[in-house]
Design a protein around this motif. Structure first.
Motif, PDB file in Angstrom:
ATOM      1  N   PRO A 114       0.817  -1.148  -0.042  1.00  0.00           N
ATOM      2  CA  PRO A 114       0.003  -0.090   0.025  1.00  0.00           C
ATOM      3  C   PRO A 114       0.898   1.336   0.030  1.00  0.00           C
ATOM      4  CG  PRO A 114       0.020  -0.842   2.056  1.00  0.00           C
ATOM      5  CD  PRO A 114       0.820  -1.990   1.382  1.00  0.00           C
ATOM      6  N   MET A 115       0.415   2.408  -0.501  1.00  0.00           N
ATOM      7  CA  MET A 115       0.975   3.583  -0.595  1.00  0.00           C
ATOM      8  C   MET A 115       0.098   4.587  -0.190  1.00  0.00           C
ATOM      9  SD  MET A 115       1.094   6.634  -2.386  1.00  0.00           S
ATOM     10  CE  MET A 115       2.146   8.051  -2.733  1.00  0.00           C
ATOM     11  N   ILE A 116       0.031   5.509   0.893  1.00  0.00           N
ATOM     12  CA  ILE A 116      -0.508   6.350   1.195  1.00  0.00           C
ATOM     13  C   ILE A 116      -0.424   7.957   0.845  1.00  0.00           C
ATOM     14  CG2 ILE A 116      -1.930   7.344   3.340  1.00  0.00           C
ATOM     15  CD1 ILE A 116      -0.519   5.324   5.143  1.00  0.00           C
ATOM     16  N   LEU A 117      -1.493   8.345  -0.241  1.00  0.00           N
ATOM     17  CA  LEU A 117      -1.344   9.654  -0.801  1.00  0.00           C
ATOM     18  C   LEU A 117      -1.625  10.610   0.305  1.00  0.00           C
ATOM     19  CD1 LEU A 117      -1.074  11.373  -3.517  1.00  0.00           C
ATOM     20  CD2 LEU A 117      -3.471  11.271  -3.417  1.00  0.00           C
ATOM     21  N   SER A 118      -0.629  11.813   0.260  1.00  0.00           N
ATOM     22  CA  SER A 118      -0.718  12.906   1.226  1.00  0.00           C
ATOM     23  C   SER A 118      -1.878  13.804   0.741  1.00  0.00           C
ATOM     24  CB  SER A 118       0.883  13.482   1.290  1.00  0.00           C
ATOM     25  OG  SER A 118       0.546  14.475   2.078  1.00  0.00           O
ATOM     26  N   GLY A 119      -2.245  14.356   1.841  1.00  0.00           N
ATOM     27  CA  GLY A 119      -3.289  15.480   1.465  1.00  0.00           C
ATOM     28  C   GLY A 119      -2.569  16.737   1.212  1.00  0.00           C
ATOM     29  N   SER A 120      -1.320  16.801   1.441  1.00  0.00           N
ATOM     30  CA  SER A 120      -0.407  17.994   1.020  1.00  0.00           C
ATOM     31  C   SER A 120       0.126  17.661  -0.366  1.00  0.00           C
ATOM     32  CB  SER A 120       0.516  18.349   1.926  1.00  0.00           C
ATOM     33  OG  SER A 120       0.097  18.788   3.292  1.00  0.00           O
ATOM     34  N   SER A 121      -0.399  16.713  -1.300  1.00  0.00           N
ATOM     35  CA  SER A 121       0.198  16.453  -2.621  1.00  0.00           C
ATOM     36  C   SER A 121      -0.285  17.616  -3.492  1.00  0.00           C
ATOM     37  CB  SER A 121      -0.177  15.200  -2.857  1.00  0.00           C
ATOM     38  OG  SER A 121      -1.857  14.836  -2.702  1.00  0.00           O
ATOM     39  N   LEU A 122       0.758  17.444  -4.767  1.00  0.00           N
ATOM     40  CA  LEU A 122       0.461  18.568  -5.787  1.00  0.00           C
ATOM     41  C   LEU A 122      -0.103  17.816  -7.219  1.00  0.00           C
ATOM     42  CD1 LEU A 122       3.924  20.174  -5.424  1.00  0.00           C
ATOM     43  CD2 LEU A 122       1.816  20.820  -4.230  1.00  0.00           C
ATOM     44  N   ILE A 123      -0.618  16.601  -7.035  1.00  0.00           N
ATOM     45  CA  ILE A 123      -1.105  16.097  -7.834  1.00  0.00           C
ATOM     46  C   ILE A 123      -2.631  15.880  -7.685  1.00  0.00           C
ATOM     47  CG2 ILE A 123      -1.126  14.020  -9.697  1.00  0.00           C
ATOM     48  CD1 ILE A 123       1.939  13.828  -9.368  1.00  0.00           C
ATOM     49  N   PRO A 124      -3.681  15.960  -8.314  1.00  0.00           N
ATOM     50  CA  PRO A 124      -5.112  15.728  -8.064  1.00  0.00           C
ATOM     51  C   PRO A 124      -5.269  13.977  -7.718  1.00  0.00           C
ATOM     52  CG  PRO A 124      -4.957  17.065  -9.765  1.00  0.00           C
ATOM     53  CD  PRO A 124      -3.791  16.749  -9.795  1.00  0.00           C
ATOM     54  N   LEU A 125      -5.839  13.937  -6.734  1.00  0.00           N
ATOM     55  CA  LEU A 125      -5.961  12.659  -6.011  1.00  0.00           C
ATOM     56  C   LEU A 125      -6.808  11.723  -7.004  1.00  0.00           C
ATOM     57  CD1 LEU A 125      -9.376  12.361  -5.163  1.00  0.00           C
ATOM     58  CD2 LEU A 125      -8.342  13.775  -3.300  1.00  0.00           C
ATOM     59  N   GLU A 126      -7.465  12.106  -7.751  1.00  0.00           N
ATOM     60  CA  GLU A 126      -8.196  11.474  -8.895  1.00  0.00           C
ATOM     61  C   GLU A 126      -7.364  10.869 -10.063  1.00  0.00           C
ATOM     62  OE1 GLU A 126     -11.082  14.544  -7.273  1.00  0.00           O
ATOM     63  OE2 GLU A 126      -9.181  14.422  -8.151  1.00  0.00           O
ATOM     64  N   ASP A 127      -6.340  11.819 -10.382  1.00  0.00           N
ATOM     65  CA  ASP A 127      -5.061  11.239 -11.196  1.00  0.00           C
ATOM     66  C   ASP A 127      -4.419  10.060 -10.356  1.00  0.00           C
ATOM     67  OD1 ASP A 127      -6.030  13.343 -12.773  1.00  0.00           O
ATOM     68  OD2 ASP A 127      -4.206  14.566 -12.711  1.00  0.00           O
ATOM     69  N   VAL A 128      -4.054  10.360  -9.282  1.00  0.00           N
ATOM     70  CA  VAL A 128      -3.520   9.147  -8.434  1.00  0.00           C
ATOM     71  C   VAL A 128      -4.110   7.864  -8.502  1.00  0.00           C
ATOM     72  CG1 VAL A 128      -1.886   8.607  -6.281  1.00  0.00           C
ATOM     73  CG2 VAL A 128      -2.146  10.853  -7.298  1.00  0.00           C
ATOM     74  N   ILE A 129      -5.419   7.792  -8.158  1.00  0.00           N
ATOM     75  CA  ILE A 129      -6.161   6.708  -8.046  1.00  0.00           C
ATOM     76  C   ILE A 129      -6.257   6.226  -9.274  1.00  0.00           C
ATOM     77  CG2 ILE A 129      -8.438   7.654  -7.908  1.00  0.00           C
ATOM     78  CD1 ILE A 129      -7.253   4.918  -5.679  1.00  0.00           C
ATOM     79  N   ALA A 130      -6.389   6.654 -10.322  1.00  0.00           N
ATOM     80  CA  ALA A 130      -6.698   6.315 -11.531  1.00  0.00           C
ATOM     81  C   ALA A 130      -5.458   5.558 -12.057  1.00  0.00           C
ATOM     82  CB  ALA A 130      -6.865   7.265 -12.575  1.00  0.00           C
ATOM     83  N   ALA A 131      -4.318   5.948 -11.786  1.00  0.00           N
ATOM     84  CA  ALA A 131      -2.886   5.366 -12.197  1.00  0.00           C
ATOM     85  C   ALA A 131      -2.726   4.084 -11.122  1.00  0.00           C
ATOM     86  CB  ALA A 131      -1.713   6.326 -12.011  1.00  0.00           C
ATOM     87  N   ALA A 132      -3.020   4.268 -10.077  1.00  0.00           N
ATOM     88  CA  ALA A 132      -2.749   3.088  -9.001  1.00  0.00           C
ATOM     89  C   ALA A 132      -4.046   2.807  -7.890  1.00  0.00           C
ATOM     90  CB  ALA A 132      -1.680   3.457  -8.201  1.00  0.00           C
ATOM     91  N   PRO A 133      -4.952   2.146  -8.628  1.00  0.00           N
ATOM     92  CA  PRO A 133      -5.961   1.888  -7.922  1.00  0.00           C
ATOM     93  C   PRO A 133      -5.613   0.824  -6.534  1.00  0.00           C
ATOM     94  CG  PRO A 133      -6.635   1.233 -10.090  1.00  0.00           C
ATOM     95  CD  PRO A 133      -5.081   1.621  -9.967  1.00  0.00           C
ATOM     96  N   GLY A 134      -6.140   1.165  -5.357  1.00  0.00           N
ATOM     97  CA  GLY A 134      -5.782   0.681  -4.133  1.00  0.00           C
ATOM     98  C   GLY A 134      -4.935   1.491  -3.288  1.00  0.00           C
ATOM     99  N   THR A 135      -4.545   2.526  -3.852  1.00  0.00           N
ATOM    100  CA  THR A 135      -3.976   3.573  -3.111  1.00  0.00           C
ATOM    101  C   THR A 135      -4.868   4.054  -1.897  1.00  0.00           C
ATOM    102  OG1 THR A 135      -2.566   4.351  -4.933  1.00  0.00           O
ATOM    103  CG2 THR A 135      -2.865   5.880  -3.130  1.00  0.00           C
ATOM    104  N   TRP A 136      -4.205   4.249  -0.652  1.00  0.00           N
ATOM    105  CA  TRP A 136      -5.035   4.866   0.268  1.00  0.00           C
ATOM    106  C   TRP A 136      -4.737   6.357   0.406  1.00  0.00           C
ATOM    107  CZ3 TRP A 136      -2.932   1.824   5.270  1.00  0.00           C
ATOM    108  CH2 TRP A 136      -3.353   0.352   5.187  1.00  0.00           C
ATOM    109  N   PHE A 137      -5.629   7.194   1.011  1.00  0.00           N
ATOM    110  CA  PHE A 137      -5.537   8.778   0.847  1.00  0.00           C
ATOM    111  C   PHE A 137      -5.431   9.197   2.408  1.00  0.00           C
ATOM    112  CE2 PHE A 137      -7.385  13.067   1.255  1.00  0.00           C
ATOM    113  CZ  PHE A 137      -6.481  13.448   0.514  1.00  0.00           C
ATOM    114  N   GLN A 138      -4.621  10.043   2.550  1.00  0.00           N
ATOM    115  CA  GLN A 138      -4.422  10.628   4.080  1.00  0.00           C
ATOM    116  C   GLN A 138      -4.842  12.074   3.982  1.00  0.00           C
ATOM    117  OE1 GLN A 138      -1.157  12.675   4.324  1.00  0.00           O
ATOM    118  NE2 GLN A 138      -2.085  13.557   6.387  1.00  0.00           N
ATOM    119  N   ALA A 139      -5.724  12.369   5.192  1.00  0.00           N
ATOM    120  CA  ALA A 139      -6.305  13.550   4.938  1.00  0.00           C
ATOM    121  C   ALA A 139      -5.774  14.400   6.083  1.00  0.00           C
ATOM    122  CB  ALA A 139      -7.711  13.700   5.248  1.00  0.00           C
TER     123      ALA A 139
END
Length: 428
Positions: A114-139
């Protein structure tokens, strides 16, 4: 098992351990960017504490055990992962590596971790989950209820199933190193920043200018339901609302709205861990934010055993300071169900892109496999406190059991009769 060897290119091939990526990244990245990733707060006491805590536990192997069929696969929240570690959330990853968040998430998916996407990221979360389904999101929660609901709805609509709520940042830590290195969020344009880029041409051309030409100026994309501030701005006031008024009632609001897996990250006390479970969290991550918030706070490794003992079979995870396979083995032996690693993978992405991250994952996975064989264990469930001994007291040469929590004392003969995996046998 995924073959990451064939996907490793360039300088990553010369990396023999995670620490090698840090030295390479320090040469590659501008001083301000590297300082942001590597630094802690104030005097860096907790940053050092996170590493020193691991050195205070020694391993006690068993011999003549058939370990030929060993496996480090673990099941967490109903999903089987190939190894007991994942990639921790790291803000601004797209500043240190081109499309850094997608690079990290895609590598994690390819390696089945698993990889946890940071809420302080600079790439829209929609783009990240589309590229890597199963990613977690940190808010990082917005400061008012309507904005919290809007962010949750956006994350849910994008297809995230696991939400990690970071709760140890009511105010920002005193990151003096950022000021000394010329870093701010957003970045302040100026001669120092320009010189920093010009003296690191590979980063300037391969990451920053490439991003500008292909995707435009990066923004804080995922702090709210709407787009945030640009990363490069004359205004250094970060577009985040205050969080010092947030409390457990806000968590209740989130739990009632979020139907997926909900994890609280940033817990260091038994009382908070118990409250999280009672209010409906599905798991906790014991963490001190990588030493980036309150300086002088304990390493998560030191409080991990008492939290695990208090919560029983409830999923307890850990991050902060993990750099070696032996660190992972020690954390799991003390009861962690899973661990997360941050900075080393940010360095790997900066130096080698997705291939670099895959190489870093492979190195760490091979260390865990080797360590398990040398310890005489065949699965992560067999890792327990029986395999650890605390550092001896320098004054008398004996174990310092009298000053340890009961959960961390060396086992008695009666303890040694229990099944070895008892402390870590449950799956989520």
């Amino acid at each position: 098992m995924l073959d990451t060897e064939s996907q490793t290119k360039g300088p990553s091939k010369r990396m023999l351990a995670l620490k090698d990526f840090e030295a390479a990244a320090k040469r590659h990245l501008p001083r301000s960017i590297f300082g942001y990733v590597s630094g802690g707060v104030e005097d860096n006491q907790s940053l050092r504490e996170n590493r020193s805590a691991f050195a205070e536990h020694h391993l006690l192997p068993r011999v003549l055990v058939d370990v030929s069929q060993r496996s480090q696969a673990v099941t967490l929240f109903g999903r089987k992962y190939d190894t007991p570690f994942g990639i921790a959330p790291m803000g601004l990853s797209a500043l240190s590596a081109y499309r850094g968040d997608i690079v990290l998430a895609s590598a994690a998916r390819a390696a089945n971790v698993p990889m946890i996407l940071s809420g302080s990221s600079l790439i829209p979360l929609e783009d990240v989950i589309a590229a890597a389904p199963g990613t977690w999101f940190q808010a990082y929660l917005p400061g008012d209820a309507k904005r919290i609901d809007a962010l949750l709805d956006r994350v849910d609509a994008a297809g995230f199933e696991t939400l990690v709520l970071t709760v140890d940042i009511p105010v920002y830590g005193n990151r003096e190193n950022n000021i000394r290195n010329g870093f701010s969020t957003p970045l302040r344009p100026g001669l120092r920043l320009a010189w920093d880029g010009l003296t690191h041409p590979r980063w300037l051309l391969g990451t920053f200018l490439r991003t500008l030409m292909q995707h435009g100026m990066p923004h804080f994309e995922n702090s709210f339901a709407e787009r945030g501030a640009p990363v490069l701005s004359a205004n250094v006031l970060r577009d985040f609302s205050n969080r010092d008024h947030l409390n457990w009632r806000h968590f209740d609001q989130i739990r009632s709205r979020w139907k997926g897996t909900l994890i609280i990250k940033g817990v260091l006390s038994v009382a908070d861990a118990l409250t999280a479970r009672e209010r409906g969290a599905d798991g906790v991550i014991v963490s001190n934010h990588g030493g980036r918030q309150l300086d002088g706070v304990l390493s998560p490794l030191r409080v991990l055993p008492e939290i695990v003992e208090a919560l029983g079979r409830f999923p307890v995870m850990m991050d902060s300071g993990i750099r070696r396979g032996t660190d992972i083995v020690k954390a799991l032996s003390l009861g962690a169900r899973f661990v997360f690693v941050g900075r080393p993978f940010a360095y790997a992405a900066a130096v080698g892109g997705q291939g670099g991250v895959l190489h870093g994952i492979r190195l760490l996975r091979e260390e865990v496999d080797r360590d398990m064989a040398l310890l005489g264990v065949r699965s992560c469930e067999e890792l327990s406190r029986d395999l650890l001994r605390p550092t001896a007291s320098p004054s008398d040469g004996e174990y310092s059991a009298s000053v340890l929590p009961a959960a961390m004392k060396p086992p008695t003969p009666a303890d040694s009769m229990r099944p070895r995996g008892l402390a870590n046998s449950a799956t989520a």
